[in-house]
Design a protein around this motif. Structure first.
Motif, PDB file in Angstrom:
ATOM      1  N   ASN A 184      -4.981  15.240  -3.176  1.00  0.00           N
ATOM      2  CA  ASN A 184      -3.813  15.172  -2.298  1.00  0.00           C
ATOM      3  C   ASN A 184      -4.246  15.542  -0.884  1.00  0.00           C
ATOM      4  O   ASN A 184      -4.632  16.689  -0.642  1.00  0.00           O
ATOM      5  N   PRO A 185      -4.178  14.613   0.071  1.00  0.00           N
ATOM      6  CA  PRO A 185      -4.649  14.906   1.427  1.00  0.00           C
ATOM      7  C   PRO A 185      -3.616  15.633   2.289  1.00  0.00           C
ATOM      8  O   PRO A 185      -3.895  15.946   3.439  1.00  0.00           O
ATOM      9  N   GLU A 186      -2.425  15.841   1.733  1.00  0.00           N
ATOM     10  CA  GLU A 186      -1.335  16.507   2.465  1.00  0.00           C
ATOM     11  C   GLU A 186      -0.978  15.760   3.750  1.00  0.00           C
ATOM     12  O   GLU A 186      -0.598  16.362   4.748  1.00  0.00           O
ATOM     13  N   ARG A 187      -1.090  14.452   3.686  1.00  0.00           N
ATOM     14  CA  ARG A 187      -0.773  13.613   4.834  1.00  0.00           C
ATOM     15  C   ARG A 187      -0.658  12.165   4.364  1.00  0.00           C
ATOM     16  O   ARG A 187      -0.860  11.867   3.182  1.00  0.00           O
ATOM     17  N   ASP A 188      -0.358  11.271   5.272  1.00  0.00           N
ATOM     18  CA  ASP A 188      -0.274   9.857   4.958  1.00  0.00           C
ATOM     19  C   ASP A 188      -1.600   9.356   4.384  1.00  0.00           C
ATOM     20  O   ASP A 188      -2.664   9.736   4.879  1.00  0.00           O
ATOM     21  N   PRO A 189      -1.561   8.505   3.331  1.00  0.00           N
ATOM     22  CA  PRO A 189      -2.816   8.067   2.697  1.00  0.00           C
ATOM     23  C   PRO A 189      -3.594   7.006   3.448  1.00  0.00           C
ATOM     24  O   PRO A 189      -4.692   6.646   3.028  1.00  0.00           O
ATOM     25  N   GLY A 190      -3.060   6.497   4.547  1.00  0.00           N
ATOM     26  CA  GLY A 190      -3.825   5.531   5.323  1.00  0.00           C
ATOM     27  C   GLY A 190      -3.779   4.123   4.751  1.00  0.00           C
ATOM     28  O   GLY A 190      -2.731   3.678   4.277  1.00  0.00           O
ATOM     29  N   PRO A 191      -4.911   3.402   4.749  1.00  0.00           N
ATOM     30  CA  PRO A 191      -4.930   1.981   4.369  1.00  0.00           C
ATOM     31  C   PRO A 191      -4.830   1.763   2.864  1.00  0.00           C
ATOM     32  O   PRO A 191      -5.831   1.506   2.181  1.00  0.00           O
ATOM     33  N   VAL A 192      -3.602   1.838   2.344  1.00  0.00           N
ATOM     34  CA  VAL A 192      -3.359   1.690   0.903  1.00  0.00           C
ATOM     35  C   VAL A 192      -3.867   0.342   0.402  1.00  0.00           C
ATOM     36  O   VAL A 192      -4.345   0.223  -0.730  1.00  0.00           O
ATOM     37  N   TRP A 193      -3.762  -0.693   1.256  1.00  0.00           N
ATOM     38  CA  TRP A 193      -4.189  -2.027   0.836  1.00  0.00           C
ATOM     39  C   TRP A 193      -5.695  -2.102   0.608  1.00  0.00           C
ATOM     40  O   TRP A 193      -6.191  -3.051   0.011  1.00  0.00           O
ATOM     41  N   ILE A 194      -6.440  -1.092   1.044  1.00  0.00           N
ATOM     42  CA  ILE A 194      -7.886  -1.056   0.807  1.00  0.00           C
ATOM     43  C   ILE A 194      -8.203  -0.224  -0.432  1.00  0.00           C
ATOM     44  O   ILE A 194      -8.844  -0.699  -1.373  1.00  0.00           O
ATOM     45  N   HIS A 195      -7.756   1.042  -0.449  1.00  0.00           N
ATOM     46  CA  HIS A 195      -8.129   1.929  -1.562  1.00  0.00           C
ATOM     47  C   HIS A 195      -7.108   1.962  -2.693  1.00  0.00           C
ATOM     48  O   HIS A 195      -7.415   2.449  -3.783  1.00  0.00           O
ATOM     49  N   GLY A 196      -5.880   1.464  -2.466  1.00  0.00           N
ATOM     50  CA  GLY A 196      -4.896   1.359  -3.539  1.00  0.00           C
ATOM     51  C   GLY A 196      -4.196   2.639  -3.929  1.00  0.00           C
ATOM     52  O   GLY A 196      -3.445   2.666  -4.918  1.00  0.00           O
ATOM     53  N   LEU A 197      -4.402   3.723  -3.194  1.00  0.00           N
ATOM     54  CA  LEU A 197      -3.803   5.012  -3.543  1.00  0.00           C
ATOM     55  C   LEU A 197      -2.595   5.276  -2.647  1.00  0.00           C
ATOM     56  O   LEU A 197      -2.732   5.477  -1.448  1.00  0.00           O
ATOM     57  N   THR A 198      -1.407   5.294  -3.250  1.00  0.00           N
ATOM     58  CA  THR A 198      -0.170   5.477  -2.505  1.00  0.00           C
ATOM     59  C   THR A 198       0.211   6.958  -2.432  1.00  0.00           C
ATOM     60  O   THR A 198      -0.348   7.806  -3.141  1.00  0.00           O
TER      61      THR A 198
END
Length: 333
Positions: free
Chosen positions: A61-75
């Motif tokens: 859990n990064p405690e923030r927005d996950p960034g480029p979901v379309w790349i790594h797939g983690l929402t």
């Protein structure tokens, strides 16, 4: 071809100087900037000859927005219940301990790992890293580019889930094994670099928290740049370059300073302190460079090689820190 490479190095011919174990690592992150966070990590532990011993994977859990979901797939929903980095830091460290960290573009993975450990006031037990891009260059592999998929295809390794940390680590481990054997068979010196844990670091303020997932990259992530550390625009140094640094004398405002390799103080902090002292921070090394700061003068990086060619003075981080305390004012024009 693969069969020949993996069996060529006999016990008698295996280089005695090679490491005793490796941790093949891949981390997926919220972006490529210095304040981005790890959202998943995988480690394949290999023995001295590259044989797989075990593997491990976790989301974080990064405690923030996950960034480029379309790349790594983690929402955000997937990561919300994942452990924080501080919760997996000890187990991650156990996987890395007493091994050379191996990664594809290893400076990125190591830098992200070092910062995560700094955030929880710990040090990752890593002292050396090996970049498989650098190793493929040492071996002269006929690759069209330095992407992981190209290295995998060269050795016939099939990738199943690109940008999934566990599968990327598996693919890299399978490609590293014949690379290591080929290096041993050819007596190739492994391109090992020192890993220096961070003692001082800083994050950019006000990063979006997890659960708030806008339609683009997080502000300042730098993801499209293709480099984990996007260049920083600085105002021009107001002082003329007084020339090269001379041993035993103070630094002087206007001197051009370049940095290479790991530093125990976050690179941006170190650069900021140099600028505040009136020095010119150079991103490359030329005949006009006054000084190169590096903790690993034998690393063989392009800046170190150029410094030797040009006769540029080289000092380590500790000596530079001492010199920063008393920088001589620029000569009035």
């Amino acid at each position: 071809m693969l069969e020949d490479l993996t069996t060529a190095a006999s016990p008698a011919s295996w280089p005695a100087a090679y490491p005793q174990g490796y941790a093949v690592v891949d981390v997926e992150t919220t972006g490529l900037a210095r304040d981005d966070r790890i959202i998943s990590a995988a480690v394949y532990r290999l023995d001295a000859r590259g044989e797989v011993q075990d593997h491990w994977y976790t989301m974080v859990n990064p405690e923030r927005d996950p960034g480029p979901v379309w790349i790594h797939g983690l929402t955000s929903d997937m990561l919300e219940g994942a452990p924080l980095f501080q919760d997996i830091a000890e187990e991650f460290a156990d996987r890395l301990a007493d091994r050379v960290l191996v990664a594809h573009n290893a400076v990125f993975d190591w830098s992200m790992i070092a910062r995560e450990y700094a955030r929880v006031e710990r040090e990752a037990p890593v002292r050396q890293r090996l970049c498989t891009i650098a190793l493929s260059k040492e071996l002269g592999l006929p690759l069209p580019n330095h992407k992981l998929e190209s290295l995998a295809a060269h050795f016939g390794v099939v990738q199943q889930r690109a940008h999934h940390a566990l599968d990327d680590a598996r693919v890299l481990a399978e490609a590293f094994r014949p690379s290591l054997r080929a290096a041993a068979h050819g007596g190739v010196r492994l391109p090992l670099l020192e890993c220096r844990p961070l003692k001082e670091w800083s994050d950019s303020p006000a990063t979006p928290r997890i659960g708030r997932q806008p339609g683009g990259y997080p502000s300042g992530s730098g993801y499209p740049s293709g480099s984990w550390r996007p260049s920083r625009k600085r105002p021009a140094c107001p002082y003329p370059n007084p020339g090269r640094y001379e041993e035993g004398k103070p630094l002087k405002q206007g001197m051009r300073v370049a940095f290479s390799g790991d530093t125990s103080i976050d690179r941006e902090l170190l650069e900021d302190r140099a600028v505040e002292a009136g020095l010119h921070v150079a991103t490359s090394l030329s005949r006009l460079t006054s000084l190169l700061v590096t903790n690993d003068p034998d690393s063989g990086t392009s800046k170190v090689i150029k410094a030797k060619q040009f006769g540029t003075p080289v000092i380590d981080e500790a000596a530079f820190g001492q010199l920063l305390r008393d920088v001589e004012p620029a000569t009035e024009q």
